[in-house]
Design an enzyme around this catalytic site. Structure first.
Site, PDB file in Angstrom:
ATOM      1  N   GLU A  34      -6.486   3.436 -56.370  1.00 24.99           N
ATOM      2  CA  GLU A  34      -6.964   4.332 -57.429  1.00 24.99           C
ATOM      3  C   GLU A  34      -6.815   3.686 -58.794  1.00 24.99           C
ATOM      4  OE1 GLU A  34      -7.243   7.502 -60.364  1.00 24.99           O
ATOM      5  OE2 GLU A  34      -5.597   6.124 -60.056  1.00 24.99           O
ATOM      6  N   GLU A  35      -5.711   2.998 -59.002  1.00 24.99           N
ATOM      7  CA  GLU A  35      -5.448   2.419 -60.329  1.00 24.99           C
ATOM      8  C   GLU A  35      -6.351   1.220 -60.638  1.00 24.99           C
ATOM      9  OE1 GLU A  35      -3.876   4.022 -62.384  1.00 24.99           O
ATOM     10  OE2 GLU A  35      -2.194   5.091 -61.503  1.00 24.99           O
ATOM     11  N   SER A  53      -9.135   9.631 -65.653  1.00 25.70           N
ATOM     12  CA  SER A  53     -10.191   9.572 -64.637  1.00 25.70           C
ATOM     13  C   SER A  53      -9.628   9.479 -63.228  1.00 25.70           C
ATOM     14  CB  SER A  53     -11.065   8.330 -64.872  1.00 25.70           C
ATOM     15  OG  SER A  53     -11.439   8.233 -66.225  1.00 25.70           O
ATOM     16  N   ASP A  97      -0.711   3.558 -54.883  1.00 21.48           N
ATOM     17  CA  ASP A  97      -0.631   2.375 -55.749  1.00 21.48           C
ATOM     18  C   ASP A  97      -0.202   2.781 -57.151  1.00 21.48           C
ATOM     19  OD1 ASP A  97      -3.202   3.606 -56.197  1.00 21.48           O
ATOM     20  OD2 ASP A  97      -3.907   1.764 -57.159  1.00 21.48           O
TER      21      ASP A  97
HETATM   22  N1  BES Z   1      -3.400   9.927 -62.676  1.00 19.66           N
HETATM   23  C1  BES Z   1      -4.387   9.205 -63.393  1.00 19.66           C
HETATM   24  C2  BES Z   1      -5.571  10.049 -63.843  1.00 19.66           C
HETATM   25  C3  BES Z   1      -5.247  11.012 -64.929  1.00 19.66           C
HETATM   26  C4  BES Z   1      -4.701  10.581 -66.110  1.00 19.66           C
HETATM   27  C5  BES Z   1      -5.536  12.339 -64.763  1.00 19.66           C
HETATM   28  C6  BES Z   1      -4.414  11.468 -67.117  1.00 19.66           C
HETATM   29  C7  BES Z   1      -5.257  13.221 -65.761  1.00 19.66           C
HETATM   30  C8  BES Z   1      -4.680  12.780 -66.935  1.00 19.66           C
HETATM   31  C9  BES Z   1      -4.929   8.095 -62.538  1.00 19.66           C
HETATM   32  O1  BES Z   1      -4.004   7.507 -61.694  1.00 19.66           O
HETATM   33  C10 BES Z   1      -5.432   7.009 -63.445  1.00 19.66           C
HETATM   34  O2  BES Z   1      -4.722   6.502 -64.256  1.00 19.66           O
HETATM   35  N2  BES Z   1      -6.692   6.678 -63.292  1.00 19.66           N
HETATM   36  C11 BES Z   1      -7.302   5.602 -63.973  1.00 19.66           C
HETATM   37  C12 BES Z   1      -8.612   5.411 -63.290  1.00 19.66           C
HETATM   38  C13 BES Z   1      -9.334   4.165 -63.614  1.00 19.66           C
HETATM   39  C14 BES Z   1      -8.575   2.935 -63.277  1.00 19.66           C
HETATM   40  C15 BES Z   1     -10.685   4.176 -62.946  1.00 19.66           C
HETATM   41  C16 BES Z   1      -7.502   5.914 -65.443  1.00 19.66           C
HETATM   42  O3  BES Z   1      -7.771   7.061 -65.823  1.00 19.66           O
HETATM   43  O4  BES Z   1      -7.358   4.990 -66.252  1.00 19.66           O
HETATM   44 ZN    ZN Z   2      -2.809   8.516 -60.789  1.00 20.15          ZN
END
Ligand code: BES
Ligand code: ZN
Length: 467
Positions: free
Chosen positions: A153-154, A399, A88
């Site tokens: 995940e997003e 995250s 996603d």
């Molecule tokens: N790929 C990212 C996580 C990430 C961002 C890892 C920057 C390392 C550095 C992931 O897809 C993401 O954006 N996760 C969301 C999670 C949230 C919706 C619970 C985030 O970090 O905002």
């Molecule tokens: Zn991601």
């Protein structure tokens, strides 16, 4: 090995064309309009997996968007990797700020631009191509692999905990590998060993029982937008500290050793400020930029709305105002507890002239992964071979909620093997994947799969006892 790496070089253009095709599917998990695209994307991945001779390929339902599962389990006596990623993507808006359309992947210079190119379809695809190259050249993999590619995940992976708990046997493995983070900088590979968690809230401020004429009523009734702004402004003090009562209570302090290690990393505040386009950086007093980003909790207003924002002027004192507020959390804070603290605090600071509602949208815990495990040592060696440089150790501010759940539910540690870049515009217009990282990533994964068994075999007695 030469042959396998040669296969990668010989097939670069085809790999790129296939990735472009995957990136053309607008798999935006947060928008109901895209539900058919989510299904189509899952099917695309499943059918691609079939062409790679992966087995047991399934599109499995969850409480939300489906997950794609596949495995190859014929490396007897070798470790089993659970490879997690997500298909996603975040919404593309503001779409007018993209140089080329977000779902028509385009190469400019050494980058491939498209939503999901780096986060995370491109990084999932890196592993698929590594598997392909090994299978085509040697007919078998040096490790056992289970792939779990999810579609939420997003939006916080809310249905995945339950899926994992209900499929423990299917997912049983030795370690988790995730490529969904970044390298420290271009040409500087890194191992990420910690992610922040999240607590995401939505607030609603209610004033009068209807929109009012701002001339007839303005001055006599507290404007909910004003009240909301006043409340939001009070959530940080003049030192950049979050004022929510109890917010820092469980924060694990940085050790001297870790602070020293951060200081040794190549970082310049001036360059960083210039790169994001601000004259001056901002943050919690007493901490460096890297500490603020990686090891300190924060609070951000992600969006704010209310009243009239169409064209021209409308003189109105609105009945309601809203905001989305998220908090990044660090070990040993708890997402649920922080949400409760925020709720209590926000209600407490609300003036009597308005009424507030606070809703918890989603959350996830912060993760720290071991840096001396067999998996990490194999990754260090593979990155060095794939990119010609020893990786740095770093943390990340973003995250990935499932990391902690993999440990809790399956007892598995995670290796975060990221191939993105800090300036790749994730979640923003003109997201890109650097093509050197794409091909270097494939080669790194080829090395990683080959090296892991050896490191696994040699891991300490203590680590063996744990499993
Ligand atoms: N790929 C990212 C996580 C990430 C961002 C890892 C920057 C390392 C550095 C992931 O897809 C993401 O954006 N996760 C969301 C999670 C949230 C919706 C619970 C985030 O970090 O905002
Ligand atoms: Zn991601």
């Amino acid at each position: 090995m030469e042959k396998i790496l040669g296969f990668v070089d010989a097939n670069k253009d085809r790999f790129l064309a296939e990735l472009k095709d995957l990136l053309s599917i607008p798999s935006v998990s947060s928008q109901p309009d895209h539900i058919p695209d989510m299904q189509r994307c899952a099917e695309w991945i499943a059918s691609h997996m079939k062409s790679l001779a992966l087995e047991n390929i399934q599109i499995l339902p969850t409480g939300g968007h489906p997950v794609v599962y596949a495995d190859w389990l014929h490396a007897d006596g070798k470790p089993t990797i659970l490879l997690y990623g997500h298909y996603d993507v975040q919404p593309e808006d503001p779409v007018e700020l993209w140089t080329t359309p977000p779902f028509e992947a385009t190469v400019r210079g050494e980058n491939l631009y498209a939503r999901g190119s780096s986060d995370d379809k491109g990084q999932v695809f890196i592993h698929l191509k590594a598997v392909e190259a090994i299978m085509k050249e040697s007919g078998r993999l040096p490790v056992n692999i289970k792939m779990l590619i999810e579609g939420e995940e997003e939006v916080g992976s809310e249905n995945l905990d339950r899926f994992v708990a209900e499929h423990k046997e299917l997912l049983k493995s030795d370690l988790v590998v995730i490529s969904d983070s970044g390298m420290y900088a271009k040409g500087v590979p890194s191992i990420c060993y910690s992610l922040r968690g999240l607590s995401y809230m939505e607030v609603e401020v209610n004033g009068p029982n209807r929109d009012l004429h701002s001339g007839s009523f303005g001055g006599s009734v507290h404007n909910p937008i004003q009240a909301l702004c006043e409340m939001i402004a009070s959530l940080h003090d003049k030192n950049g500290k979050v004022t929510v009562k109890g917010f820092y209570d469980s924060v694990r302090p940085l050790t001297k050793a870790e602070r020293d290690a951060f200081k040794k990393l190549p970082h310049s505040d001036a360059r960083y400020a210039k790169e994001v386009g601000v004259k001056q950086l901002y943050g919690e007093k007493g901490f460096t930029t890297l500490e603020r980003l990686w090891a300190r909790p924060t609070l951000e207003c992600n969006g704010i709305w209310g009243g009239y924002y169409g064209e021209g002027a409308k003189t109105v004192l609105p009945a309601k105002a809203f905001a989305k507020i998220s908090m990044r959390i660090v070990p040993d804070q708890s997402s649920a507890k922080i949400a409760k603290l925020f709720q209590a605090h926000f209600k407490k600071i609300a003036p009597k002239s308005v009424q507030v509602k606070v809703r918890f949208l989603h959350g996830g815990e912060a993760a720290i992964t071991p840096i001396d495990s067999a998996g990490v040592r194999a990754a260090v060696s593979a990155l060095e071979k794939g990119f010609g440089k020893k990786p740095l150790y770093q943390r990340e501010g973003g995250s990935i909620p499932i990391v902690v759940q993999f440990k809790k539910i399956l007892g598995l540690d995670t290796v975060l093997l990221g191939f993105g870049l800090p300036d790749e515009n994730a979640h923003s217009p003109d997201e890109f994947l650097n093509l050197n990282n794409f091909y270097g990533g494939i080669k790194t994964c080829v090395h990683f799969y080959h090296e892991l068994p050896q490191f696994w075999q040699g891991r300490s007695k203590k680590a063996k006892g744990k499993k």
